[in-house]
Write an enzyme that holds these catalytic residues in place. Structure first.
Site, PDB file in Angstrom:
ATOM      1  N   CYS A 265      32.966 -62.097   3.142  1.00  0.00           N
ATOM      2  CA  CYS A 265      33.412 -62.479   1.798  1.00  0.00           C
ATOM      3  C   CYS A 265      33.035 -63.921   1.497  1.00  0.00           C
ATOM      4  O   CYS A 265      32.584 -64.235   0.402  1.00  0.00           O
ATOM      5  CB  CYS A 265      34.927 -62.305   1.675  1.00  0.00           C
ATOM      6  SG  CYS A 265      35.501 -60.609   1.905  1.00  0.00           S
TER       7      CYS A 265
ATOM      8  N   GLU B  10      41.019 -60.833  -4.539  1.00  0.00           N
ATOM      9  CA  GLU B  10      40.024 -61.633  -3.802  1.00  0.00           C
ATOM     10  C   GLU B  10      38.733 -60.844  -3.881  1.00  0.00           C
ATOM     11  O   GLU B  10      38.546 -59.861  -3.180  1.00  0.00           O
ATOM     12  CB  GLU B  10      40.482 -61.846  -2.361  1.00  0.00           C
ATOM     13  CG  GLU B  10      39.683 -62.934  -1.638  1.00  0.00           C
ATOM     14  CD  GLU B  10      38.387 -62.427  -1.037  1.00  0.00           C
ATOM     15  OE1 GLU B  10      37.330 -62.625  -1.679  1.00  0.00           O
ATOM     16  OE2 GLU B  10      38.423 -61.831   0.043  1.00  0.00           O
TER      17      GLU B  10
END
Length: 662
Positions: A404, A370
């Site tokens: 993020c 990720e």
């Protein structure tokens, strides 16, 4: 006996239904209609079954029907207030009984030390001091005050030893029951609920975020994940039936999910609590051990969190080494990947993600990546600005933009552009920045020492290429501001020739691009190397249609990053944002080895290799195979009938022998 019991149950049910007031009304209506039509009335179910139902069942049914009738009559005789009071009493009794019957969840007590509460008064981190290689400095990015003594950076050998201990613990834990795993999650949930103040304060001081942002990003999402796992986790990890296929119709096909073993995780600094507990919850529930390396920029908080984890494990009788936290730099991270873990989840930058892949290739360790994100926030002319603008501000400025899946590219359609910017500035001009624990702070500090300077370089590049700063846009001196700060910044007139539209900002900048058509918005949003999340605001139909065209791992319509709060959904992206998923059903099952199992499902029917196909194969073997294909997979009845004929021919008619080659 089972058949008789079912018959008695069905018979009693008919008797009860026949005796109820509404049933009697229906029956009378039906008989009257049939009499009018000169049709003989039917025999009632009560009369028809009276001879076949045992007297005991009749007596029980009559008593039950009488009780129901009396209750119905009593209810109809009461006024609304009395009925409401009875309803409240029943609900209260249910809640009380459920509370009394609920198994007790152990309470753990983990206190902060005096030094953890106060830090080291008078001692500050010197701006520009390099980290490492053997120690990790622990300081508050909002004040530069030291939170505690430097921590030891672990070596590769130390990490490998920890992984070995985790393997031993996992061998025991994989045999644990669902009941024990659920109890562990409940203990963790109780600890979180009872200690929200300390959890958020520790996170805020280590990462620089205000308490409200810590409540959002650390507490709420973690509790939501626990609730989802307790409710649905066992279902998604239980064996799953699959169709066995046409030729194996008599088989039972199943997919089983077995613990992967020791999961390694390398997590960032932006949410110190959740980034540890997020992989922890899924893996311990799946039967794994976890070895997690925390960032060198947020290691101090893990000392408190690790003590809490150990206490939770002890409270349910789980092995003490089941969850291990690693502190260190690249050497420790490399050891997580190459030191014996069975799978690795990495959350971080794209450049480091590539290094993780290279290291994992040597040991064929599977990895979940990720990586970076640069999420578009698209505002159509039909958007509701009263709803949209507050979400845009939170998308840009929550945790000082260090998310993020934060919103980094704001595309606003031309007709609504000026109104959007005006409303943004009304709120942005009132934002307050300061130390995370100060009252009334909207934006805190930048966690990484050099991040503010990097963000400012992107803003400067945008201004040089034509963008306009409406707020912020300057770089404070950390020695004068006593912290690592960058002010909330609003840019307009931004275009795709600017670095700020290409590189991940990870800072408090709301950069606005004006667009004309929906097709242009899609093209601009997809003109990016990243593809993590996306957000679209407008009428539901239009926004959904546009969202389907975005090349991203996640899309939220008329909300911001709601895909992460929905813990049943997977989290991850495409392109430079990485691959595979954590969270959700897919992430939970990703904690497991997937095993396919096939077994005979019809009694006295087993699989034997047909005689033509047994070694040494007969001359009619190939003809037999062709016949099977037509019989089972023919496109229509004619093809299948032809296949049956070919099958008979292959079994009955002798086939010519094979020709030998010279």
């Amino acid at each position: 006996p089972q058949f008789k019991a079912r018959a008695y149950y069905v018979g009693a049910s008919f008797l009860v239904f026949e005796s109820l007031p509404w049933s009697a009304c229906l029956w009378k209506t039906r008989v009257a209609a049939m009499a009018k039509a000169k049709v003989p009335p039917p025999v009632s179910a009560l009369e028809a079954m009276a001879s076949s139902v045992p007297p005991q069942a009749v007596a029980i049914a009559e008593k039950f029907a009488h009780l129901v009738t009396e209750s119905f009559t009593w209810v109809m005789a009461q006024d609304k207030k009395a009925l409401f009071a009875c309803l409240v009493a029943l609900v209260s009794a249910y809640v009380l009984i459920a509370f009394l019957l609920e198994p007790a969840v152990p309470k753990i007590s983990v206190q902060l030390t005096e030094q953890e509460r106060k830090g080291i008064p008078g001692k500050k981190w010197k701006v520009g001091t390099k980290f490492g290689p053997d120690t990790i400095p622990c300081y508050d990015p909002g004040t530069l005050e030291m939170l505690g003594p430097d921590m030891k950076a672990m070596s590769a050998d130390e990490v490998k030893t920890i992984i070995g201990k985790a393997k031993v613990a996992q061998a025991q834990w994989k045999k644990s029951s669902w009941k024990q795993r659920k109890l562990l999650l409940k203990v963790i949930a109780r600890f979180i609920l009872d200690n929200q103040d300390d959890i958020c304060k520790v996170s805020a001081r280590d990462s620089g975020k205000p308490l409200v942002d810590a409540a959002f990003g650390e507490i709420l999402v973690t509790l939501e994940k626990i609730k989802w796992l307790l409710r649905d986790g066992q279902k998604w990890l239980s064996p799953e039936r699959r169709t066995p296929g046409r030729m194996m119709f008599y088989k039972k096909a199943t997919v089983e999910y077995h613990p992967v073993g020791v999961m390694g995780a390398i997590v960032p600094w932006n949410y110190p609590f959740h980034n540890v507990f997020n992989p922890l919850l899924a893996n311990v529930f799946a039967g794994n051990a976890l070895v997690v390396k925390v960032s060198e920029y947020a290691s101090w908080s893990s000392l408190y969190y690790e003590r809490a984890i150990k206490a939770c494990l002890q409270a349910v009788g789980a092995p003490a080494d089941l969850v291990q936290i690693v502190h260190g730099y690249a050497e420790a991270g490399n050891a997580i990947v190459t030191g014996g873990t069975d799978k690795v989840v990495f959350v971080g930058s794209t450049s480091v993600g590539r290094a993780v892949m290279r290291a994992a290739a040597d040991t064929l360790t599977p990895v979940v990546l990720e990586l970076g994100g640069k999420d578009p926030f698209i505002v159509l002319n039909s958007a509701n600005l009263t709803q949209c603008v507050p979400m845009a501000l939170r998308g840009a400025f929550q945790s000082c933009g260090q998310n993020c899946a934060g919103a980094e590219r704001f595309y606003v359609q031309s007709k609504i552009h000026d109104s959007f910017v005006e409303k943004v500035m009304l709120a942005a001009n009132q934002l307050r920045q300061g130390w995370a624990l100060s009252p009334g702070v909207d934006c805190g500090a930048m966690c990484m020492p050099n991040q503010a300077a990097y963000v400012h370089s992107l803003v400067t590049d945008a201004v040089e290429k034509g963008a306009t700063v409406l707020r912020g846009g300057f770089l404070p001196d950390p020695t004068e501001s006593s912290g690592q700060f960058y002010p909330p910044t609003v840019l307009v007139g931004v275009t795709h020739v600017m670095r700020i539209m290409k590189e991940e900002v990870f800072g408090p900048v709301l950069a606005v691009v004006k667009f004309e058509t929906e097709a242009e918005a899609v093209a601009l949003a997809n003109d990016c190397e990243f593809g993590l999340g996306s957000n679209v605001f407008g009428t539901r139909k239009t926004a959904l249609n546009l969202g389907k065209q975005l090349n991203a791992g996640m899309t939220t319509i008329n909300d911001f990053c709601a895909t992460y709060m929905a813990q049943s959904l997977p989290f991850g992206g495409v392109k430079e944002s990485g691959f595979d998923r954590f969270a959700g059903i897919e992430g939970l099952r990703g904690c497991c080895h997937i095993k396919s199992v096939v077994v005979d499902n019809v009694p006295f029917l087993k699989t034997d290799i047909p005689p033509p196909l047994q070694y040494p194969v007969r001359t009619n073997a190939f003809a037999f195979c062709k016949a099977l294909c037509h019989t089972f997979f023919g496109l229509n009845a004619f093809h299948k009938s032809r296949g049956l004929g070919m099958l008979v021919k292959a079994l009955v008619v002798p086939q010519p022998g094979s020709t030998k080659r010279d």
